[in-house]
Design an enzyme around this catalytic site. Structure first.
Site, PDB file in Angstrom:
ATOM      1  N   GLY A  55     -29.548 -30.811 -13.810  1.00 45.95           N
ATOM      2  CA  GLY A  55     -29.576 -30.104 -15.080  1.00 45.95           C
ATOM      3  C   GLY A  55     -28.674 -30.737 -16.121  1.00 45.95           C
ATOM      4  N   ASP A  56     -27.552 -31.287 -15.680  1.00 42.09           N
ATOM      5  CA  ASP A  56     -26.634 -31.949 -16.609  1.00 42.09           C
ATOM      6  C   ASP A  56     -27.238 -33.248 -17.136  1.00 42.09           C
ATOM      7  OD1 ASP A  56     -24.765 -29.919 -16.177  1.00 42.09           O
ATOM      8  OD2 ASP A  56     -23.970 -30.936 -14.417  1.00 42.09           O
TER       9      ASP A  56
END
Length: 272
Positions: free
Chosen positions: A220-221
């Protein structure tokens, strides 16, 4: 000139145990492999943006453990905004099974004490913040941002109208807590990819390239950083979303948080 990005967020030491399957409540699993890895959503996104070609500044708070600081500096991230804390650096306890699924518990440590006075954004094109730091620090980041991306993770109830992000990055659960207002919303859908929503209407959709999932810890980052950098580079929204999905897929195909984050060249190669 590369886009300038300031990331205001968390820095953690990830304590990762890799096991065949995740334990059930009350169960002990043995024969795991253990490692310490630099992490934290803020530091991960700073490293990801730097590897994708941005000029990056990180603002956060750490304790006596320099593992994350060394990782940021190794990637060329400006760490002048990192405040040294007398307490412990944040810690994430992470279990990862053979299929790449994980469970995470975070002890915020120094991240909990990042306050508005610690936050100086400086010259930048965009600011990214997450919710592993106090709301006061997020408010300070927003007030100084020429363009503001909020990765609303982990999910919290917030004064959305006050924060008014230009870009909101959320998963399905986080979206339920959000009041997006006029923000462009990137809604991540796991293996199904992601959609961009503007005032609730879909404006772009992308699916990730097929990869073998190893560890989804920082996927997600990688997605968030790639989407911001791609938009700042002037890419069309659909193309930016496609690159973000590819970056997330690459991160999920490798073990660890920051060690898994891809470079721009790796994203290009996957999309060719």
């Amino acid at each position: 000139m590369p886009p300038r990005v300031t990331v205001v967020g968390s820095a953690n030491i990830d304590h990762v145990a890799r096991c065949e399957r995740l334990p059930r409540p009350g169960e002990t699993i043995t024969d795991a492999e253990f490692e310490r890895v630099p992490g934290g959503k803020g530091a991960n996104q700073a490293v990801a943006a730097a590897r994708l070609g941005a000029e990056v500044t990180f603002v956060g708070r750490i304790g006596s453990d320099d593992l994350v600081l060394r990782s940021l500096e190794h990637e060329g991230v400006d760490t002048a905004g990192v405040v040294r804390d007398e307490g412990e650096t944040g810690v994430a306890l992470i279990l990862v099974d053979a299929a790449g699924e994980n469970v995470i518990v975070v002890a915020p440590g120094a991240n909990r004490r990042l306050d508005s006075e610690d936050v100086t954004v400086g010259p930048t094109d965009a600011v990214i913040a997450q919710l592993e730091i106090p709301l006061e620090a997020v408010r300070a980041a927003r007030s100084q941002a020429p363009w503001f991306c909020l990765n609303a993770a982990p999910a919290r109830d917030l004064p959305w109208r006050e924060l008014e992000p230009d870009l909101l990055v959320v998963n399905r659960y986080e979206y339920e807590h959000a009041d997006a207002g006029d923000a462009l919303v990137a809604l991540t859908l796991g293996a199904e990819g992601a959609v961009l929503l503007e005032r609730g209407e879909e404006v772009a959709r992308a699916r990730p390239p097929a990869v073998e999932a190893v560890d989804g810890t920082a996927a997600g980052d990688a997605f968030c950083a790639a989407l911001v950098v791609s938009l700042l580079e002037g890419r069309e929204r659909g193309a930016a979303l496609e690159r973000a999905c590819a970056a997330g897929a690459l991160a999920a195909s490798r073990p660890g948080a920051q060690p898994s984050l891809p470079t721009a060249a790796e994203v290009d190669a996957l999309l060719d």
